[in-house]
Enzyme design. Structure first.
Site, PDB file in Angstrom:
ATOM      1  CE  LYS A 265      -4.475   0.824  -0.066  1.00  0.00           C
ATOM      2  NZ  LYS A 265      -5.481   0.071  -0.816  1.00  0.00           N
TER       3      LYS A 265
ATOM      4  CG  ASP B 217      -7.064   3.627  -1.526  1.00  0.00           C
ATOM      5  OD1 ASP B 217      -7.454   2.453  -1.496  1.00  0.00           O
ATOM      6  OD2 ASP B 217      -7.244   4.425  -0.584  1.00  0.00           O
TER       7      ASP B 217
END
Length: 447
Positions: free
Chosen positions: A128, A168
């Site tokens: 991430k 995201d």
């Protein structure tokens, strides 16, 4: 809290090392609690320190991002990338641009991503990234300069067989395109290093819709299996109004549900006739405005301040698709009191641990994020496959594969939940199903 000294010690040591990282510790606690029955049956995990190895990221990178705004003034932000676990494939996970981004949030997202990617059955590890940069109010050229500066550091840590980021919160097709262009300039190569790309340069059809669609495919399968029902005729509340929320609304409606409320960070709109998604798309995707505008344009609709108050709206199915910890215990009690039968997570960890437990205890169908919102990364994995093979599949092909993946994720999580004695405990089921695969790979590969 814990029944075994080993798991308790792992969590105690984790807290000592990460004292101020509340989101990360929240995610780790939920995972450890649900993994404890599995750990008790497998003493070799303690012998080989598997939990410690699993919870510690393989690599965490923090860097500065310097860029110039339209006034020619220098700005400085922080950039992050966690490469959490590569036991089953290259690191895979999105990039988030939001003022709230910090090390704790990136680590919690990376940990969850590892299990989520495992559940898809595709060969992807967990990662991430992101920055505390706020794209709101910025011009296209400011966002381009920031993305280029961000990638000028990030490029040295990623690659199509090493780490494949995606979008995201705050990172959509525009931002991915700017980052991909900068990577290509620096490396002088055209590879599938990012997913969520435009269709003209290697993107996949159905990627935009994937997380929202996948959420509804998972929810529908869970409703069929656990309650012998489905979306048809149900009243639905969807929090958020970004990409995930919009396409969750669209698919829930296609499946026969009526979405009556959506929100943004300021408040929510309630439309008893069913949300007009075209109006939401115009406000949010074209005008980049506030959801309060909906009430000014649609007769009979109401706007209410306070986004968390959306859970006061009576519904059969709740789909939290905004951000972490948006649904607390009080909201969970209100939903249950009002007769909710299913709560499935479109955002990452939108329900607090107390709220999630309350749903399970009250036999509400609860789909944890790592399982229910895995459609986005699953379709990113399908994009990686298309890029590697220099192919482009039709929307229908991708959508069919996505539906199959989401149904299998539910079945795997449900099977493990049944093994543990509670068919409604999909939190435990998803965590064990995801962890088991990663654990087997780590054990097989040695230290």
């Amino acid at each position: 809290m814990f029944k075994t000294k080993y798991v308790e010690k792992v969590y105690t040591d984790l807290v000592a090392k990460n004292k101020n990282e509340t989101e990360f510790l929240q995610a780790a606690l939920e995972i450890l609690e649900s993994l404890e029955p599995y750990v008790q049956k497998h003493p070799e995990l303690e012998q080989k320190k598997l939990l410690e190895r699993f919870l510690e990221p393989e690599r965490f990178v923090q860097f500065k991002v310097v860029w110039t705004d339209d006034k020619g003034e220098f700005q400085v932000n922080r950039g992050y990338r966690v490469q959490y676990n590569s036991a089953i494939g290259p690191y895979k996970g999105g990039i988030r641009f939001h003022p709230s981004v910090n090390a704790s949030i990136i680590k919690f997202l990376g940990l969850e991503q590892t299990l989520k990617n495992s559940l898809t059955s595709l060969p992807m590890g967990g990662g991430k990234g992101g920055s505390d940069f706020d794209p709101k109010g910025k011009s296209d050229t400011e966002i381009m300069r920031f993305c280029q500066s961000f990638m000028t550091e990030l490029y040295r840590h990623i690659g199509p067989d090493t780490d494949v980021p995606a979008g995201d919160i705050g990172v959509g097709a525009r931002e991915v395109a700017y980052m991909f262009g900068q990577y290509k300039r620096i490396k002088n190569e055209f590879t599938g290093v990012l997913t969520g790309k435009g269709l003209s340069f290697g993107g996949s059809l159905a990627r935009k819709e994937a997380t929202g669609y996948g959420l509804c495919y998972f929810t529908n399968e869970a409703l069929k299996t656990l309650l012998n029902t489905d979306f048809n005729g149900k009243t639905v509340v969807v929090s958020g109004s970004g990409n995930v929320a919009i396409y969750a609304n669209q698919k829930a409606t296609q499946l026969g549900g009526k979405v009556v409320a959506m929100s943004d960070s300021n408040g929510y709109v309630y439309d008893p006739n069913g949300i007009d998604l075209d109006v939401i798309k115009q406000i949010k995707e074209v005008e980049r405005g506030r959801i309060s505008e909906y009430a000014n344009r649609v007769k009979g609709a109401e706007y209410h301040e306070g986004s968390k108050n959306i859970w006061n709206v009576k519904c059969d199915i709740a789909l939290p698709c905004a951000t972490q910890n948006e649904l607390d215990l009080d909201a969970a009690k209100t939903l249950v009191k009002n007769g909710v039968i299913a709560v499935c997570e479109g955002a990452n960890m939108p329900s607090t641990l107390e709220a999630a437990k309350y749903f399970v205890e009250n036999k509400v169908v609860f789909g944890p994020a790592k399982a229910a919102n895995a459609g986005g990364v699953a379709t990113s994995g399908l994009e990686m496959t298309q890029n590697s093979n220099r192919l482009s599949w039709s929307f229908e092909e991708v959508d069919a594969k996505l539906q199959g993946i989401m149904v299998n994720i539910f079945k795997n999580a449900h099977a493990k939940a049944v093994e543990q004695g509670n068919k409604f405990d999909l939190i435990t089921g998803a965590n064990i199903a995801g962890f088991e695969k990663v654990c087997d790979a780590m054990l097989a590969q040695g230290i």
